[in-house]
Design a protein around this motif. Structure first.
Motif, PDB file in Angstrom:
ATOM      1  N   VAL A  58      65.826  40.670  54.083  1.00 22.92           N
ATOM      2  CA  VAL A  58      65.358  40.746  55.465  1.00 22.92           C
ATOM      3  C   VAL A  58      66.510  40.477  56.429  1.00 22.92           C
ATOM      4  CG1 VAL A  58      63.814  39.702  57.165  1.00 22.92           C
ATOM      5  CG2 VAL A  58      62.992  40.152  54.853  1.00 22.92           C
ATOM      6  N   THR A  59      67.332  39.489  56.119  1.00 20.98           N
ATOM      7  CA  THR A  59      68.462  39.158  56.991  1.00 20.98           C
ATOM      8  C   THR A  59      69.437  40.323  57.097  1.00 20.98           C
ATOM      9  OG1 THR A  59      68.262  36.812  56.410  1.00 20.98           O
ATOM     10  CG2 THR A  59      70.362  37.527  57.358  1.00 20.98           C
ATOM     11  N   GLU A  60      69.710  40.961  55.979  1.00 16.81           N
ATOM     12  CA  GLU A  60      70.624  42.108  56.002  1.00 16.81           C
ATOM     13  C   GLU A  60      70.040  43.261  56.804  1.00 16.81           C
ATOM     14  OE1 GLU A  60      71.414  42.930  51.907  1.00 16.81           O
ATOM     15  OE2 GLU A  60      72.822  41.235  51.679  1.00 16.81           O
ATOM     16  N   TYR A  69      60.622  52.368  61.322  1.00 19.79           N
ATOM     17  CA  TYR A  69      59.385  52.655  60.599  1.00 19.79           C
ATOM     18  C   TYR A  69      59.653  52.736  59.096  1.00 19.79           C
ATOM     19  CZ  TYR A  69      57.683  53.949  65.228  1.00 19.79           C
ATOM     20  OH  TYR A  69      57.328  53.927  66.551  1.00 19.79           O
ATOM     21  N   PRO A  70      58.670  52.358  58.272  1.00 18.25           N
ATOM     22  CA  PRO A  70      58.883  52.396  56.816  1.00 18.25           C
ATOM     23  C   PRO A  70      58.975  53.819  56.287  1.00 18.25           C
ATOM     24  CG  PRO A  70      56.599  51.814  57.317  1.00 18.25           C
ATOM     25  CD  PRO A  70      57.329  51.838  58.628  1.00 18.25           C
ATOM     26  N   ALA A  71      59.714  53.972  55.188  1.00 17.27           N
ATOM     27  CA  ALA A  71      59.862  55.287  54.556  1.00 17.27           C
ATOM     28  C   ALA A  71      60.174  55.099  53.081  1.00 17.27           C
ATOM     29  CB  ALA A  71      60.979  56.087  55.230  1.00 17.27           C
ATOM     30  N   GLY A  72      59.862  56.119  52.302  1.00 16.82           N
ATOM     31  CA  GLY A  72      60.257  56.126  50.906  1.00 16.82           C
ATOM     32  C   GLY A  72      59.268  55.428  49.988  1.00 16.82           C
ATOM     33  N   ALA A 247      52.755  36.532  54.099  1.00 14.95           N
ATOM     34  CA  ALA A 247      51.623  37.018  54.893  1.00 14.95           C
ATOM     35  C   ALA A 247      52.052  37.545  56.259  1.00 14.95           C
ATOM     36  CB  ALA A 247      50.593  35.902  55.071  1.00 14.95           C
ATOM     37  N   GLY A 248      53.109  36.983  56.825  1.00 11.60           N
ATOM     38  CA  GLY A 248      53.567  37.423  58.134  1.00 11.60           C
ATOM     39  C   GLY A 248      54.440  38.660  58.098  1.00 11.60           C
ATOM     40  N   LEU A 249      54.757  39.163  56.924  1.00 17.56           N
ATOM     41  CA  LEU A 249      55.541  40.385  56.757  1.00 17.56           C
ATOM     42  C   LEU A 249      54.625  41.422  56.121  1.00 17.56           C
ATOM     43  CD1 LEU A 249      58.845  38.700  55.593  1.00 17.56           C
ATOM     44  CD2 LEU A 249      58.561  40.050  57.672  1.00 17.56           C
ATOM     45  N   LYS A 250      53.930  42.181  56.967  1.00 16.74           N
ATOM     46  CA  LYS A 250      52.801  43.001  56.545  1.00 16.74           C
ATOM     47  C   LYS A 250      53.212  44.257  55.786  1.00 16.74           C
ATOM     48  CE  LYS A 250      49.253  40.862  58.614  1.00 16.74           C
ATOM     49  NZ  LYS A 250      48.025  40.447  57.956  1.00 16.74           N
ATOM     50  N   ALA A 251      52.692  44.388  54.579  1.00 16.47           N
ATOM     51  CA  ALA A 251      52.843  45.610  53.786  1.00 16.47           C
ATOM     52  C   ALA A 251      52.100  45.425  52.479  1.00 16.47           C
ATOM     53  CB  ALA A 251      54.316  45.933  53.514  1.00 16.47           C
ATOM     54  N   HIS A 277      58.078  47.827  58.446  1.00 18.75           N
ATOM     55  CA  HIS A 277      59.243  48.219  57.648  1.00 18.75           C
ATOM     56  C   HIS A 277      59.918  46.981  57.057  1.00 18.75           C
ATOM     57  CE1 HIS A 277      62.642  50.337  56.176  1.00 18.75           C
ATOM     58  NE2 HIS A 277      63.480  49.999  57.156  1.00 18.75           N
ATOM     59  N   LEU A 278      60.067  45.913  57.872  1.00 17.10           N
ATOM     60  CA  LEU A 278      60.624  44.675  57.335  1.00 17.10           C
ATOM     61  C   LEU A 278      59.715  44.093  56.262  1.00 17.10           C
ATOM     62  CD1 LEU A 278      62.038  42.802  60.463  1.00 17.10           C
ATOM     63  CD2 LEU A 278      63.322  43.909  58.623  1.00 17.10           C
ATOM     64  N   GLY A 279      58.407  44.271  56.431  1.00 17.94           N
ATOM     65  CA  GLY A 279      57.475  43.826  55.409  1.00 17.94           C
ATOM     66  C   GLY A 279      57.710  44.553  54.098  1.00 17.94           C
ATOM     67  N   ALA A 280      57.832  45.862  54.170  1.00 21.22           N
ATOM     68  CA  ALA A 280      58.072  46.643  52.954  1.00 21.22           C
ATOM     69  C   ALA A 280      59.383  46.239  52.295  1.00 21.22           C
ATOM     70  CB  ALA A 280      58.074  48.137  53.278  1.00 21.22           C
ATOM     71  N   ILE A 281      60.410  45.974  53.103  1.00 24.13           N
ATOM     72  CA  ILE A 281      61.699  45.526  52.556  1.00 24.13           C
ATOM     73  C   ILE A 281      61.530  44.190  51.834  1.00 24.13           C
ATOM     74  CG2 ILE A 281      63.955  44.605  53.247  1.00 24.13           C
ATOM     75  CD1 ILE A 281      63.994  46.799  55.437  1.00 24.13           C
ATOM     76  N   ALA A 282      60.793  43.263  52.463  1.00 32.49           N
ATOM     77  CA  ALA A 282      60.598  41.943  51.868  1.00 32.49           C
ATOM     78  C   ALA A 282      59.802  42.020  50.572  1.00 32.49           C
ATOM     79  CB  ALA A 282      59.868  41.037  52.870  1.00 32.49           C
ATOM     80  N   HIS A 283      58.728  42.769  50.556  1.00 36.95           N
ATOM     81  CA  HIS A 283      57.891  42.872  49.368  1.00 36.95           C
ATOM     82  C   HIS A 283      58.638  43.576  48.233  1.00 36.95           C
ATOM     83  CE1 HIS A 283      53.803  41.779  51.142  1.00 36.95           C
ATOM     84  NE2 HIS A 283      54.643  41.712  52.173  1.00 36.95           N
ATOM     85  N   THR A 284      59.427  44.579  48.593  1.00 39.85           N
ATOM     86  CA  THR A 284      60.232  45.276  47.584  1.00 39.85           C
ATOM     87  C   THR A 284      61.216  44.310  46.931  1.00 39.85           C
ATOM     88  OG1 THR A 284      60.053  47.356  48.808  1.00 39.85           O
ATOM     89  CG2 THR A 284      61.846  47.179  47.202  1.00 39.85           C
ATOM     90  N   ALA A 285      61.893  43.519  47.752  1.00 40.22           N
ATOM     91  CA  ALA A 285      62.854  42.558  47.209  1.00 40.22           C
ATOM     92  C   ALA A 285      62.172  41.517  46.332  1.00 40.22           C
ATOM     93  CB  ALA A 285      63.599  41.868  48.368  1.00 40.22           C
ATOM     94  N   ALA A 286      60.969  41.091  46.738  1.00 37.55           N
ATOM     95  CA  ALA A 286      60.244  40.100  45.942  1.00 37.55           C
ATOM     96  C   ALA A 286      59.929  40.640  44.551  1.00 37.55           C
ATOM     97  CB  ALA A 286      58.962  39.702  46.665  1.00 37.55           C
ATOM     98  N   PHE A 287      59.334  41.819  44.490  1.00 43.58           N
ATOM     99  CA  PHE A 287      58.979  42.391  43.184  1.00 43.58           C
ATOM    100  C   PHE A 287      60.220  42.737  42.360  1.00 43.58           C
ATOM    101  CE2 PHE A 287      54.674  43.633  44.988  1.00 43.58           C
ATOM    102  CZ  PHE A 287      53.958  42.822  44.128  1.00 43.58           C
ATOM    103  N   ARG A 288      61.277  43.175  43.028  1.00 45.46           N
ATOM    104  CA  ARG A 288      62.465  43.632  42.303  1.00 45.46           C
ATOM    105  C   ARG A 288      63.343  42.470  41.846  1.00 45.46           C
ATOM    106  NH1 ARG A 288      65.393  46.769  46.301  1.00 45.46           N
ATOM    107  NH2 ARG A 288      66.260  44.717  46.852  1.00 45.46           N
ATOM    108  N   ASP A 289      63.519  41.455  42.712  1.00 47.27           N
ATOM    109  CA  ASP A 289      64.528  40.427  42.443  1.00 47.27           C
ATOM    110  C   ASP A 289      63.989  38.999  42.465  1.00 47.27           C
ATOM    111  OD1 ASP A 289      66.559  42.442  42.428  1.00 47.27           O
ATOM    112  OD2 ASP A 289      66.572  42.414  44.624  1.00 47.27           O
ATOM    113  N   GLY A 290      62.680  38.822  42.690  1.00 43.38           N
ATOM    114  CA  GLY A 290      62.147  37.482  42.876  1.00 43.38           C
ATOM    115  C   GLY A 290      61.500  36.863  41.658  1.00 43.38           C
TER     116      GLY A 290
END
Length: 391
Positions: A58-60, A69-72, A247-251, A277-290
């Protein structure tokens, strides 16, 4: 009670990393609903720092202004990889997913595809109270199928609810919570296969809220509904929200079984405009690297489940509690305490501990309260002591 938890900043257990003083700087609903003298153990927010891979992603994104907007399909691909590695579910097809704003709004959109105004939606009570609120707001009827005395699905009761739901040839859906909120029940593969067979027999479409799927005790096994035989016409709605405190990063993602792909294709494109879009980035990182962070959390939650049982036995032996294998929520049967239908009100007023009231969870909720275990052992201990002092 402003002491720092016994853990150090290097403690792998994220539940032991933050002091109350640090937590009270937060401005989310958990920390703003009640005065500062109240210990908030009610809403499903965890007292944890953000997982480092999520914070970094998220910081990056913010640093480069990636706030559009989210994509991909990166989110769906990360979930599919996580599901394969964590649960052995290898048939989550990215092409049968749709990005939705969050789990409950995704459920609403799926129910719109499968039912019409006035149709029935079956739920297993006591259950997450927004199931009632959202279903009724979209002009559907709630039909209750209470859990049995062990907080498990009662197939006889469920079949009767299905019959009532489809009476007169109407369409109907079954909104299943897996793992179950508030009891923490983790449904078995056999139970889910029986549900699928029963739903198919009565023409009921199954929609599963699997938001707590990653939050399952080390001693249990989560089974994705769409992985069991006969579930091809079902839907799941999933996210990283609960497991990584997002919860505050919706996706979220709506996932269709193979025989439900045509239904998913009818979901209006504008639904995908709601997620962050930031929500999708956060959730992606969680599943991928968390995964490592999640494992440390699960160990901490197992410790807290054991601690809660010890604390209740010592301070509140009149409270009945069956530790759940999933979620970070505890369902407390307080009927023997003589506190009426809403014991949470007494614990708040007299003990300055905020729990979630039981009655909004439907039939079976009266005399109960839901407690959020996702806090430090010190806060949990102080909360139970305060609750005992409220009697």
């Amino acid at each position: 009670m402003e002491q720092t938890p016994h853990g150090s900043p290097d403690d792998p257990n994220p539940l032991r990393r933050l002091s109350l003083e640090q937590l009270r700087r937060r401005t989310s609903i958990k920390w703003r609903e009640y005065p500062d003298d109240v210990l908030p153990l009610w809403v499903a927010e965890m007292d944890v720092p953000l997982a480092e891979p999520v914070a970094r992603a998220v910081t990056e994104a913010v640093a480069i202004g990636d706030t559009g907007y989210p994509a991909g399909t990166g989110y769906a691909e990360a979930l599919a990889s996580f599901a394969s590695g964590r649960w052995g579910w290898d048939t989550l097809a990215v092409e049968r997913t749709r990005l939705v704003p969050d789990v409950m709004l995704g459920i609403v959109e799926v129910l719109k595809l499968l039912t019409g105004p006035g149709d029935a939606v079956v739920v297993n009570c006591p259950v997450y109270n927004p199931f009632y609120l959202f279903v009724e707001h979209m002009d559907r009827r709630v039909v209750e199928a209470p859990l049995d005395e062990r907080s498990r699905i009662d197939l006889t009761v469920l079949e009767d609810a299905f019959r009532r739901a489809v009476r007169g040839g109407r369409r109907a859906a079954y909104l299943l919570c897996s793992p179950h909120n508030p009891t923490g029940t983790v449904h078995t593969a056999d139970e889910l296969a029986a549900v699928a067979a029963l739903a198919d027999r009565h023409g009921v479409r199954v929609v599963v809220d699997e938001i707590h799927a990653p939050v399952v005790s080390r001693s249990a096994r989560f089974v994705p509904y769409l992985s069991v035989p006969g579930a091809d016409r079902g839907f799941s709605v999933m996210s990283a929200s609960k497991a990584w405190n997002l919860a505050g990063l919706k996706a979220a993602l709506a996932v269709a079984g193979p025989a439900a792909a045509d239904d998913l294709a009818r979901m209006p494109p504008e639904v995908g405009h709601g997620p962050s879009h930031l929500g999708a980035i956060a959730h992606t990182a969680a599943f991928r690297d968390g995964g490592d962070w999640l494992d440390a959390l699960l160990d901490g939650l197992d410790d807290n489940r054991r601690l809660l049982d010890e604390l209740l036995a010592k301070y509140l032996p009149g409270v009945r509690h069956r530790p759940g294998e999933g979620t970070y929520l505890a369902w407390l049967d307080c009927r023997a305490l003589g506190l009426g239908d809403d014991p949470a009100a007494a614990f708040l007023e007299r003990g300055r501990v905020a729990l979630h009231s039981g009655p909004p969870f439907g039939t079976g909720g009266a005399g109960h309260a839901r407690l959020n275990l996702a806090t430090s052992p010190e806060v949990l201990t102080e909360a139970v002591r305060r609750m005992a002092g409220a009697l």
